[in-house]
Design an enzyme around this catalytic site. Structure first.
Site, PDB file in Angstrom:
ATOM      1  N   GLY A 108      -9.851 -10.544  -0.668  1.00 34.48           N
ATOM      2  CA  GLY A 108      -8.705 -10.323  -1.529  1.00 34.48           C
ATOM      3  C   GLY A 108      -7.869  -9.152  -1.063  1.00 34.48           C
ATOM      4  CB  SER A 109      -5.426  -7.102  -2.911  1.00 37.19           C
ATOM      5  OG  SER A 109      -6.205  -6.521  -3.949  1.00 37.19           O
ATOM      6  NE  ARG A 110      -5.049  -1.828   3.185  1.00 36.76           N
ATOM      7  CZ  ARG A 110      -4.407  -1.227   4.181  1.00 36.76           C
ATOM      8  NH1 ARG A 110      -4.367   0.108   4.234  1.00 36.76           N
ATOM      9  NH2 ARG A 110      -3.800  -1.940   5.110  1.00 36.76           N
TER      10      ARG A 110
ATOM     11  N   GLY B 298      -8.052  -4.242  -4.469  1.00 38.02           N
ATOM     12  CA  GLY B 298      -9.261  -4.772  -5.097  1.00 38.02           C
ATOM     13  C   GLY B 298     -10.512  -4.439  -4.309  1.00 38.02           C
ATOM     14  N   GLY B 299     -10.440  -4.566  -2.982  1.00 38.21           N
ATOM     15  CA  GLY B 299     -11.591  -4.260  -2.158  1.00 38.21           C
ATOM     16  C   GLY B 299     -11.990  -2.794  -2.238  1.00 38.21           C
TER      17      GLY B 299
ATOM     18  CD  GLU C 115     -10.894 -12.269   5.028  1.00 39.30           C
ATOM     19  OE1 GLU C 115      -9.764 -12.793   4.972  1.00 39.30           O
ATOM     20  OE2 GLU C 115     -11.954 -12.926   5.117  1.00 39.30           O
TER      21      GLU C 115
ATOM     22  CB  CYS D 240      -6.896 -13.737   5.532  1.00 41.12           C
ATOM     23  SG  CYS D 240      -8.110 -15.001   5.926  1.00 41.12           S
TER      24      CYS D 240
ATOM     25  CD  GLU E 262      -2.176  -9.332   4.215  1.00 42.53           C
ATOM     26  OE1 GLU E 262      -2.720 -10.365   4.644  1.00 42.53           O
ATOM     27  OE2 GLU E 262      -2.698  -8.600   3.349  1.00 42.53           O
TER      28      GLU E 262
END
Length: 525
Positions: free
Chosen positions: A243-245, A247-248, A267, A304, A394
């Protein structure tokens, strides 16, 4: 079979009973709400799901590879039995076409069966045996044997852009279950119906193969209410996330701040740089532009591995750019997965277009309907690209930035990029050989380096690496696609001086499973 949706979590072999709404699926094209309303797992249900997984772990991790393989194959068969339901519901929730959804269903079942074959054969545990040498001088050598063992219960977060292959029974779940780890899945709010259909399939497979209760659970609810508490539960031993940066990083922080920190395999983001060398343009600029455009707009750019950054040498590529402009001008907008992704995409594209020094190569001229977004490509010099952080971020969707400069400037820019999932070079064999430093620079920044192709196809196989240096993933030593991904959910355990009868079959002298092992430094079966 026709699936019936209840809107409740799967807690082991039971269904959730919470009454707090967690949200409702939305028709991707029209914005209309879809039944049913999904109910959030309660705090007690979150704890129950994790505790069931912890209880199941000793029994599940102890069963043979053949038994776990039968479970994985049963999941694949059950998913195939509801393929029509998944295509129907998936089209509503995600806007993805029937062919994409059925293809993703096949990828999901294929990777389950790939892992089944891996663990049924058994050599993946990397058994190593050093036999005792009691007469060795000056000190005797003890008998030492090691193999990979599962970590424990794993939390898996479903991805928004792959409702099947990176979701309930996707790659993270398949790898964790194959390794011997029970899984607690947190559904994504954008495709809850697809998640429930797959969750029911996994549940039926677990029951039919007599797996211990708790080997699988599926929870609905927001990150703060469900996701973070699952990660913070002391029984969870690893996390898989796509998912998103943002969220990660939130999950990484939660996992790192536990009394016992655990790994998060996240990821998160990648712009997937493409370097075009003059020889590739000489082969056919228009054809190269068409291939790039097709990769950029595939799935409305919601991959991605979307090629979002192109390095093009100064003084060449005029036909490439003209053909790309034509394709963009006549392209049609596409429906994106959900409003959140579409709004973020539109905001990012508008911000890039307004940046000083950025020129628009082309944009779709067609008006987009609700929920849709159009392709766009921009151009900028190497100098401005390096000066403006925004241009290196991104853009999740069908947009790319072309960076112009000399070959020397391009090569010098690669080390300045963040970590990437992929990096691509287009050129001749002679150019590839002559630009070894450029290849090495790209390999230092990406998990997969591609020659004369585009990165949007990710083959599910033993040798695939779908990972890369931070921030493309939280741990660049790992992959989330292919059978090497099983290594994320195991650790090496060494047994010294154990009687042969008390060792796992993989480590016994007779090698009853017939697997490949390292014995006294030599590989063999």
């Amino acid at each position: 079979m026709k699936s019936t949706l209840s809107g409740t979590s799967v807690i082991g072999y039971s269904r959730g009973s919470g009454n707090e709404p967690a949200g409702q699926a939305v028709h991707a094209a029209s914005g209309a709400k879809l039944e049913p309303i999904y109910l959030s797992a309660t705090t007690d249900e979150v704890n129950q799901a994790v505790e069931l997984a912890a209880t199941a772990f000793p029994a599940y991790s102890a069963i043979s590879g053949k038994e776990r393989a039968a479970f994985l194959r049963a999941i694949a068969t059950e998913i195939e039995g509801v393929a029509d339901d998944l295509a129907e519901r998936g089209a509503l929730e995600t806007g993805l076409p029937d062919g994409r959804l059925r293809g993703e269903t096949g990828r999901t079942t294929g990777q389950l069966r790939l892992f089944a074959s891996l663990i049924e054969e058994g050599s993946w545990v990397d058994a190593r045996i050093e036999r005792a040498q009691p007469d060795r001088q000056p000190l005797p050598k003890p008998d030492i044997r090691s193999m990979l063992k599962p970590l424990g219960p794993v939390a898996v977060f479903c991805a928004s852009n792959f409702p099947l292959a990176f979701s309930v029974a996707g790659g993270d779940t398949a790898a964790a279950l194959a390794s011997g780890c029970p899984v607690v899945v947190i559904a994504h709010h954008a495709h809850p119906g697809v998640a429930e259909i797959v969750g029911q399939a996994v549940l039926r497979a677990a029951l039919s193969t007599s797996m211990p209760e708790g080997v699988f659970s599926l929870l609905y609810g927001g990150g703060p209410l469900v996701g973070i508490p699952v990660v913070q539960h002391p029984a969870i031993q690893a996390v898989g996330f796509t998912g998103s940066r943002r969220g990660g990083l939130a999950l990484m922080d939660a996992a790192a701040n536990r009394p016992q920190p655990i790994p998060v395999y996240a990821e998160m983001s990648s712009v997937n740089p493409v370097v075009i060398l003059p020889g590739a343009l000489e082969r056919g600029e228009a054809a190269l532009a068409e291939a790039f455009f097709n990769s950029l707009t595939l799935g409305v750019g919601q991959f991605c591995t979307n090629p979002g950054l192109v390095f093009l040498p100064d003084g060449c590529g005029l036909v490439f750019l003209e053909r790309l402009k034509e394709l963009l001008g006549t392209s049609m907008p596409g429906t994106m997965l959900h409003d959140g992704i579409r709004e973020a995409y539109v905001d990012s594209v508008n911000a890039v277009a307004k940046t000083v020094g950025v020129e628009t190569v082309g944009r779709s001229a067609a008006p987009g309907a609700a929920g849709q977004a159009a392709a766009a490509v921009f151009s900028v010099s190497v100098r401005r690209f390096l000066e403006e952080d925004l241009l290196q971020d991104e853009i999740f969707g069908p947009a790319a930035i072309i960076v112009r400069g000399t070959l020397g400037e391009i090569e010098a820019t690669i080390p300045e990029l963040e970590g990437q999932l992929t990096a691509t070079i287009h050129g001749t064999d002679e150019e590839l050989a002559a630009n070894a430093p450029l290849v090495a620079a790209l390999a230092a920044k990406a998990g997969r380096v591609i020659f004369n192709a585009f990165p949007t196809g990710v083959e599910v196989c033993h040798s695939m690496v779908h990972g890369g240096p931070y921030p493309s993933t939280s741990d660049g030593r790992s992959t989330s696609v292919g059978t090497m991904s099983i290594l994320r959910f195991v650790r090496a355990v060494c047994y010294q001086g154990f009687p042969d009868a008390c060792l796992a079959p993989e480590l016994q002298d007779a090698n009853p499973l017939g697997i490949w092992r390292m014995v006294d430094g030599e590989r063999g079966s």
